[in-house]
Scaffold this motif. Structure first.
Motif, PDB file in Angstrom:
ATOM      1  N   GLN A   1    -103.467  -1.998   0.904  1.00 11.11           N
ATOM      2  CA  GLN A   1    -103.164  -1.935   2.341  1.00 11.11           C
ATOM      3  C   GLN A   1    -103.171  -0.482   2.779  1.00 11.11           C
ATOM      4  O   GLN A   1    -102.444   0.348   2.220  1.00 11.11           O
ATOM      5  N   ILE A   2    -103.990  -0.160   3.773  1.00 11.63           N
ATOM      6  CA  ILE A   2    -104.037   1.192   4.342  1.00 11.63           C
ATOM      7  C   ILE A   2    -103.142   1.236   5.585  1.00 11.63           C
ATOM      8  O   ILE A   2    -103.032   0.245   6.309  1.00 11.63           O
ATOM      9  N   ASP A   3    -102.506   2.374   5.812  1.00 11.17           N
ATOM     10  CA  ASP A   3    -101.630   2.550   6.970  1.00 11.17           C
ATOM     11  C   ASP A   3    -102.385   2.149   8.246  1.00 11.17           C
ATOM     12  O   ASP A   3    -103.429   2.723   8.574  1.00 11.17           O
ATOM     13  N   ASP A   4    -101.846   1.173   8.967  1.00 11.58           N
ATOM     14  CA  ASP A   4    -102.567   0.583  10.096  1.00 11.58           C
ATOM     15  C   ASP A   4    -102.016   0.966  11.462  1.00 11.58           C
ATOM     16  O   ASP A   4    -102.435   0.413  12.479  1.00 11.58           O
ATOM     17  N   ARG A   5    -101.088   1.928  11.555  1.00 11.11           N
ATOM     18  CA  ARG A   5    -100.465   2.243  12.843  1.00 11.11           C
ATOM     19  C   ARG A   5    -101.485   2.788  13.849  1.00 11.11           C
ATOM     20  O   ARG A   5    -101.508   2.385  15.018  1.00 11.11           O
ATOM     21  N   ILE A   6    -102.337   3.686  13.410  1.00 15.15           N
ATOM     22  CA  ILE A   6    -103.345   4.254  14.318  1.00 15.15           C
ATOM     23  C   ILE A   6    -104.297   3.166  14.795  1.00 15.15           C
ATOM     24  O   ILE A   6    -104.655   3.104  15.980  1.00 15.15           O
ATOM     25  N   TYR A   7    -104.681   2.281  13.898  1.00 18.12           N
ATOM     26  CA  TYR A   7    -105.659   1.250  14.250  1.00 18.12           C
ATOM     27  C   TYR A   7    -105.050   0.184  15.159  1.00 18.12           C
ATOM     28  O   TYR A   7    -105.752  -0.394  15.990  1.00 18.12           O
ATOM     29  N   GLU A   8    -103.733  -0.062  15.041  1.00 20.40           N
ATOM     30  CA  GLU A   8    -103.068  -0.962  15.981  1.00 20.40           C
ATOM     31  C   GLU A   8    -103.088  -0.375  17.397  1.00 20.40           C
ATOM     32  O   GLU A   8    -103.328  -1.094  18.375  1.00 20.40           O
ATOM     33  N   GLN A   9    -102.839   0.930  17.508  1.00 29.66           N
ATOM     34  CA  GLN A   9    -102.855   1.571  18.831  1.00 29.66           C
ATOM     35  C   GLN A   9    -104.261   1.585  19.418  1.00 29.66           C
ATOM     36  O   GLN A   9    -104.441   1.460  20.636  1.00 29.66           O
ATOM     37  N   ARG A  10    -105.263   1.709  18.566  1.00 29.88           N
ATOM     38  CA  ARG A  10    -106.644   1.663  19.062  1.00 29.88           C
ATOM     39  C   ARG A  10    -106.983   0.280  19.611  1.00 29.88           C
ATOM     40  O   ARG A  10    -107.725   0.170  20.594  1.00 29.88           O
ATOM     41  N   VAL A  11    -106.440  -0.755  19.007  1.00 29.64           N
ATOM     42  CA  VAL A  11    -106.652  -2.101  19.534  1.00 29.64           C
ATOM     43  C   VAL A  11    -106.001  -2.221  20.903  1.00 29.64           C
ATOM     44  O   VAL A  11    -106.612  -2.742  21.856  1.00 29.64           O
ATOM     45  N   ARG A  12    -104.767  -1.726  21.050  1.00 27.48           N
ATOM     46  CA  ARG A  12    -104.089  -1.790  22.352  1.00 27.48           C
ATOM     47  C   ARG A  12    -104.838  -0.962  23.396  1.00 27.48           C
ATOM     48  O   ARG A  12    -104.946  -1.364  24.566  1.00 27.48           O
ATOM     49  N   GLN A  13    -105.343   0.199  22.985  1.00 26.29           N
ATOM     50  CA  GLN A  13    -106.093   1.038  23.906  1.00 26.29           C
ATOM     51  C   GLN A  13    -107.357   0.331  24.385  1.00 26.29           C
ATOM     52  O   GLN A  13    -107.685   0.342  25.584  1.00 26.29           O
TER      53      GLN A  13
ATOM     54  N   GLN B   1    -113.249  -5.850  19.936  1.00 28.40           N
ATOM     55  CA  GLN B   1    -113.606  -6.504  18.672  1.00 28.40           C
ATOM     56  C   GLN B   1    -113.772  -5.494  17.545  1.00 28.40           C
ATOM     57  O   GLN B   1    -113.332  -5.732  16.408  1.00 28.40           O
ATOM     58  N   LEU B   2    -114.401  -4.343  17.843  1.00 29.21           N
ATOM     59  CA  LEU B   2    -114.557  -3.311  16.823  1.00 29.21           C
ATOM     60  C   LEU B   2    -113.200  -2.765  16.375  1.00 29.21           C
ATOM     61  O   LEU B   2    -112.974  -2.545  15.175  1.00 29.21           O
ATOM     62  N   ALA B   3    -112.307  -2.547  17.328  1.00 21.47           N
ATOM     63  CA  ALA B   3    -110.975  -2.061  16.977  1.00 21.47           C
ATOM     64  C   ALA B   3    -110.223  -3.098  16.145  1.00 21.47           C
ATOM     65  O   ALA B   3    -109.504  -2.757  15.200  1.00 21.47           O
ATOM     66  N   ALA B   4    -110.408  -4.390  16.486  1.00 22.74           N
ATOM     67  CA  ALA B   4    -109.759  -5.447  15.711  1.00 22.74           C
ATOM     68  C   ALA B   4    -110.331  -5.520  14.292  1.00 22.74           C
ATOM     69  O   ALA B   4    -109.600  -5.759  13.319  1.00 22.74           O
ATOM     70  N   ILE B   5    -111.647  -5.300  14.171  1.00 20.32           N
ATOM     71  CA  ILE B   5    -112.265  -5.292  12.832  1.00 20.32           C
ATOM     72  C   ILE B   5    -111.722  -4.136  12.004  1.00 20.32           C
ATOM     73  O   ILE B   5    -111.408  -4.293  10.813  1.00 20.32           O
ATOM     74  N   ASP B   6    -111.598  -2.955  12.625  1.00 20.40           N
ATOM     75  CA  ASP B   6    -111.027  -1.810  11.901  1.00 20.40           C
ATOM     76  C   ASP B   6    -109.598  -2.103  11.462  1.00 20.40           C
ATOM     77  O   ASP B   6    -109.205  -1.761  10.341  1.00 20.40           O
ATOM     78  N   LEU B   7    -108.827  -2.726  12.343  1.00 19.03           N
ATOM     79  CA  LEU B   7    -107.458  -3.078  11.977  1.00 19.03           C
ATOM     80  C   LEU B   7    -107.440  -4.074  10.816  1.00 19.03           C
ATOM     81  O   LEU B   7    -106.641  -3.959   9.884  1.00 19.03           O
TER      82      LEU B   7
END
Length: 359
Positions: free
Chosen positions: A79-91, A205-211
């Motif tokens: 599991q990689i730290d997902d905090r940044i990627y969660e914010q990218r999904v919200r953005q 969708q891309l942000a969700a895939i990264d997450l």
């Protein structure tokens, strides 16, 4: 018989020579020791070793497996730290909401433009009626003036009213044309807004895939190799985290080219594994390589040189391991094996075995 032949030393020498000849004949499989069984020690167990790597960079938050652990498809490995990627999904979701609002506003603007268009059409109808009324009134007054009943000022006033009605008609027509252009501009702009909405949806969708890719999962059932990643380690895209070895295995035997005569797909194979105390296992020929191993090497020999020496080439032969053998679970890719193939197996039997394997 002479004394030389009867002497013990001569007899021993003759026996040793005969034994040497027989040994050479046996080693080279020459008559009377010729055999239809071809063997090689240049053979190994193979498997699909999958390298597990991340598709994005970040700090490792959790390592969920240990060395040599058995996993199922979909099990969490890292599991990689997902905090940044969660914010990218919200953005991305916020950007999508803004684009959708702009598109909805364009829809409302188009409806308003269509309403103005209908209003302009009504104004034209009213202006046309006014022109017709003014024209009829001017005609009556002119007829009365010619008879001396009406005055010139009344005729001039009627003519002025007619000119004003015609000017009002032209103004209404121009306003209608403006309304049409406004509606067309909104329609053209709406296509751009729709494209912006689709772009924003793709960004979500891309942000969700990264997450989702922050959770590195096992692609299939198998057994883990050594885990090369540690908690808190920063990993980049493509960093080798671990290896996964699926349960499916086979044997690659590299036979010399002069051993291939008579080999066919489906022929039975027996092999022993050094790591399993040479316990016998069975399989059958599955495929032949399309070229010898030398053709796949990075540095190929140039046989056009003057100091050519003929060397027997080897052709890789893929051997499927028969199922329902208890020891097959103990096989691991890379193990050395000794393979033997009976090339005297009838063609009909070989074809039958090959068809059963493909099913």
């Amino acid at each position: 018989m002479s004394k030389a032949v009867r002497s013990p030393g001569t007899l021993i020498a003759l026996l040793v020579a005969a034994a040497g000849v027989l040994l050479v004949l046996y080693a080279w499989r020459l008559p009377p020791f010729a055999s239809s069984v071809e063997s090689t020690e240049n053979a190994y167990v193979k498997g699909q070793v999958t390298i597990i790597s991340p598709q994005l960079a970040g700090y490792v938050k959790n390592v969920a497996v240990q060395d040599f652990e058995t996993v199922k498809a979909g099990d969490l490995i890292v599991q990689i730290d997902d905090r940044i990627y969660e914010q990218r999904v919200r953005q991305a979701q916020a950007t999508l909401a803004g684009q959708q609002a702009s598109l909805a506003n364009a829809d409302q603007s188009q409806r308003a433009a269509e309403a103005r268009l209908r209003s302009g059409e009504a104004q034209i109808a009213s202006a046309q009626a006014a022109v017709e009324t003014a024209q009829a009134n001017a005609g009556r007054i002119l007829a009365l003036r010619e008879k001396g009943i009406s005055t010139q000022s009344a005729a001039d006033q009627a003519s002025l009213v007619l000119d004003q009605a015609r000017a009002g008609l032209r103004q209404a027509e121009a306003a209608l044309d403006v309304a049409r252009q406004d509606r067309q501009s909104i329609i053209v702009g709406r296509a751009g807004l729709e494209a912006a909405v689709r772009n924003a949806e793709a960004a979500v969708q891309l942000a969700a895939i990264d997450l989702q890719n922050t959770r590195i999962l096992a692609p299939q059932d198998g057994k883990m190799g050594e885990i090369g990643v540690r908690l808190g380690q920063y990993v980049a895209v493509g960093t080798q985290l671990a290896s996964l070895v699926p349960a499916r295995k086979w044997v690659i035997a590299n036979f010399k080219e002069n051993q291939l005569s008579g080999m066919k797909i489906g022929q039975p194979v027996t092999f022993t594994v050094d790591a399993l105390h040479h316990a016998p296992l069975t399989g059958h020929v599955q495929e032949f390589s399309p070229a010898t191993g030398s053709e796949f090497s990075i540095l190929k020999a140039d046989n056009a040189t003057g100091n050519f020496t003929k060397i027997a080439q080897r052709l890789p032969v893929r051997i499927a391991i028969d199922q329902d053998q208890p020891l097959t679970e103990d096989l691991a890719p890379g193990m050395s094996v000794i393979v033997s193939i009976d090339t005297a197996t009838p063609v009909e039997a070989a074809v039958k075995l090959s068809s059963a394997d493909k099913q």
